[in-house]
Design a protein around this motif. Structure first.
Motif, PDB file in Angstrom:
ATOM      1  N   LEU A  31       0.702  -1.272   0.029  1.00 41.17           N
ATOM      2  CA  LEU A  31      -0.058  -0.115   0.126  1.00 41.17           C
ATOM      3  C   LEU A  31       0.802   1.250  -0.081  1.00 41.17           C
ATOM      4  O   LEU A  31       0.471   2.389  -0.793  1.00 41.17           O
ATOM      5  CB  LEU A  31      -0.960   0.054   1.151  1.00 41.17           C
ATOM      6  N   GLU A  32       1.924   1.232   0.593  1.00 47.43           N
ATOM      7  CA  GLU A  32       2.809   2.294   0.493  1.00 47.43           C
ATOM      8  C   GLU A  32       3.460   2.508  -1.070  1.00 47.43           C
ATOM      9  O   GLU A  32       3.714   3.724  -1.118  1.00 47.43           O
ATOM     10  CB  GLU A  32       4.153   2.164   1.558  1.00 47.43           C
ATOM     11  N   GLU A  33       3.748   1.553  -1.573  1.00 50.38           N
ATOM     12  CA  GLU A  33       3.953   1.526  -2.797  1.00 50.38           C
ATOM     13  C   GLU A  33       3.012   2.187  -3.721  1.00 50.38           C
ATOM     14  O   GLU A  33       3.406   3.203  -4.540  1.00 50.38           O
ATOM     15  CB  GLU A  33       4.412   0.071  -3.711  1.00 50.38           C
ATOM     16  N   VAL A  34       1.800   1.853  -3.500  1.00 51.95           N
ATOM     17  CA  VAL A  34       0.615   2.720  -4.260  1.00 51.95           C
ATOM     18  C   VAL A  34       0.427   4.062  -4.001  1.00 51.95           C
ATOM     19  O   VAL A  34       0.476   4.812  -4.826  1.00 51.95           O
ATOM     20  CB  VAL A  34      -0.564   1.848  -4.007  1.00 51.95           C
ATOM     21  N   GLU A  35       0.605   4.462  -2.576  1.00 49.51           N
ATOM     22  CA  GLU A  35       0.718   5.676  -2.179  1.00 49.51           C
ATOM     23  C   GLU A  35       2.014   6.626  -2.926  1.00 49.51           C
ATOM     24  O   GLU A  35       1.784   7.735  -3.196  1.00 49.51           O
ATOM     25  CB  GLU A  35       0.789   5.769  -0.768  1.00 49.51           C
ATOM     26  N   THR A  36       2.814   5.756  -2.968  1.00 46.12           N
ATOM     27  CA  THR A  36       4.189   6.499  -3.620  1.00 46.12           C
ATOM     28  C   THR A  36       3.866   6.817  -5.283  1.00 46.12           C
ATOM     29  O   THR A  36       4.121   7.850  -5.435  1.00 46.12           O
ATOM     30  CB  THR A  36       5.504   5.751  -3.264  1.00 46.12           C
ATOM     31  N   ALA A  37       3.138   5.863  -5.722  1.00 46.98           N
ATOM     32  CA  ALA A  37       3.126   5.927  -7.177  1.00 46.98           C
ATOM     33  C   ALA A  37       2.029   7.013  -7.344  1.00 46.98           C
ATOM     34  O   ALA A  37       2.208   7.884  -8.435  1.00 46.98           O
ATOM     35  CB  ALA A  37       2.388   4.724  -7.865  1.00 46.98           C
ATOM     36  N   ASP A  38       1.148   6.973  -6.539  1.00 44.23           N
ATOM     37  CA  ASP A  38       0.056   8.376  -6.546  1.00 44.23           C
ATOM     38  C   ASP A  38       0.702   9.680  -6.574  1.00 44.23           C
ATOM     39  O   ASP A  38       0.561  10.503  -7.447  1.00 44.23           O
ATOM     40  CB  ASP A  38      -1.118   8.021  -5.487  1.00 44.23           C
ATOM     41  N   ARG A  39       1.755   9.884  -5.615  1.00 48.53           N
ATOM     42  CA  ARG A  39       2.129  11.089  -5.357  1.00 48.53           C
ATOM     43  C   ARG A  39       3.448  11.286  -6.611  1.00 48.53           C
ATOM     44  O   ARG A  39       3.446  12.797  -6.691  1.00 48.53           O
ATOM     45  CB  ARG A  39       2.959  11.067  -3.990  1.00 48.53           C
ATOM     46  N   ALA A  40       3.745  10.385  -6.953  1.00 46.98           N
ATOM     47  CA  ALA A  40       4.811  10.495  -8.076  1.00 46.98           C
ATOM     48  C   ALA A  40       4.000  10.808  -9.473  1.00 46.98           C
ATOM     49  O   ALA A  40       4.832  11.177 -10.472  1.00 46.98           O
ATOM     50  CB  ALA A  40       5.624   9.246  -8.201  1.00 46.98           C
ATOM     51  N   GLY A  41       2.840  10.866  -9.571  1.00 46.31           N
ATOM     52  CA  GLY A  41       2.108  11.097 -10.802  1.00 46.31           C
ATOM     53  C   GLY A  41       1.829   9.901 -11.888  1.00 46.31           C
ATOM     54  O   GLY A  41       1.466  10.224 -13.006  1.00 46.31           O
TER      55      GLY A  41
END
Length: 345
Positions: A31-41
């Motif tokens: 879930l941290e990976e998905v959040e990071t992907a969202d923030r990175a655009g």
């Protein structure tokens, strides 16, 4: 072009092959990976479906719903839903619910599954491998168009106008067809006018051009507009500050994963020589620094006559948590803008 990530939620293992950390810890990091992907655009994050001990993705819609509550803009998809082994009514309900939670960001990629453990698990016969998918896809597409349908088939009780709810926020829930290398699958997707997601795990990406051309011809002959015939590629990839760092960070996890798979399927152990061939300019792996990876994404698109979506499979690197999160960030903040600028997007 959309750029994103697919994950199989693989358990993290060390060089000795032993699992590191608890399943709950691995899910938290996913879930941290998905959040990071969202923030990175990044545009999209996909969760696969397997029913085996070394993966945690047997219920992808549940994981995606958890991710939906923690993200803002990234689209969330299965990668793939093993539709042949599922009830299309339940699949539609799950992803319609996901669409409501995410406020219109849900998609699904459906397929027959290259790993077949779901079939005996749910009491299905592998001799019906193709017939199951054809029938269940027909029902799923019917449910996308109307909440009340009349339908009957061989593998599921009929529907006699019962309502199937909830309905998604999107007018039409996006459904992609996931394919490997079977010409019939490419042609089927084209005839139905559905977007295509190609899983490429080795060799050269360009070798799929004849199959992509077949898909586009089938779609055109069936009267579908060219813009509806979208092509996606799912491929192994990883990004780091330098090409050498990317290759060195990604190789150990990839070698461990494919050596284990090889033992199950009678293949020899994965080697560095094989890996180096796959990350070479013509190989299928998108591993390198941001400039290298962006250039290879663009070359892959040209080889296939245009790609609309490219999703990176980098789960085998997840035990290197700092490297994994940095790779996701570089993919969104440096690779994606380079690709889109070159394409004039």
């Amino acid at each position: 072009m959309d750029i994103g990530i697919d994950s199989f939620a693989a358990k993290l293992t060390g060089t000795n092959g032993q699992v590191e950390g608890s399943d709950a810890d691995r899910m938290a990091f996913l879930l941290e990976e998905v959040e990071t992907a969202d923030r990175a655009g990044l545009d999209v994050f996909g969760i696969g479906e397997h029913h085996r001990e070394d993966y945690l993705d047997s219920a992808p819609a549940v994981i995606l719903a958890a991710a939906a509550a923690r993200t803002n803009s990234i689209r969330l998809t299965s990668a793939v839903t093993v539709l042949s082994a599922a009830d299309p009514v339940r699949v539609f309900q799950e992803f319609a619910t996901l669409d409501l939670i995410s406020r219109g960001r849900a998609e699904m990629v459906v397929g027959r599954g290259s790993s077949v453990e779901a079939y005996p698990l749910f009491g299905l016969d592998l001799k019906d491998y193709d017939a199951l998918f054809v029938e269940k896809l027909e029902l799923l597409l019917g449910l996308r168009e109307a909440s009340h349908i009349r339908w009957s088939g061989q593998f599921r009780p009929p529907l006699d106008g019962q309502g199937v709810f909830p309905r998604p926020q999107q007018e039409r829930l996006p459904i992609w067809i996931g394919v490997g290398g079977t010409p019939e699958s490419f042609a089927r997707a084209g005839l139905l006018g559905l977007p295509l997601m190609i899983a490429i795990i080795g060799g050269e990406i360009g070798r799929f051009r004849p199959l992509v051309d077949l898909y586009r011809r089938a779609g055109a002959q069936a009267g579908h507009a060219p813009e509806s015939l979208r092509v996606g590629v799912h491929a192994f990839g990883f990004v780091a500050e330098t090409g050498q760092e990317a290759r060195d960070r990604f190789f150990p996890g990839w070698q461990a994963m494919f050596t284990k798979i090889g033992r199950e399927r009678g293949w020899p152990p994965a080697t560095r020589a094989q890996f180096d061939a796959l990350v070479s300019p013509r190989g299928a792996f998108l591993v390198g620094d941001p400039a290298e990876v962006a250039a290879k994404v663009l070359a892959s698109s040209q080889d296939l006559g245009g790609i609309d979506r490219l999703t990176f499979q980098m789960s085998s690197a997840a035990r290197d948590k700092p490297g994994m999160l940095r790779s996701i960030d570089l993919l969104g903040r440096e690779v994606r803008p380079r690709v889109r600028a070159t394409l004039g997007l």
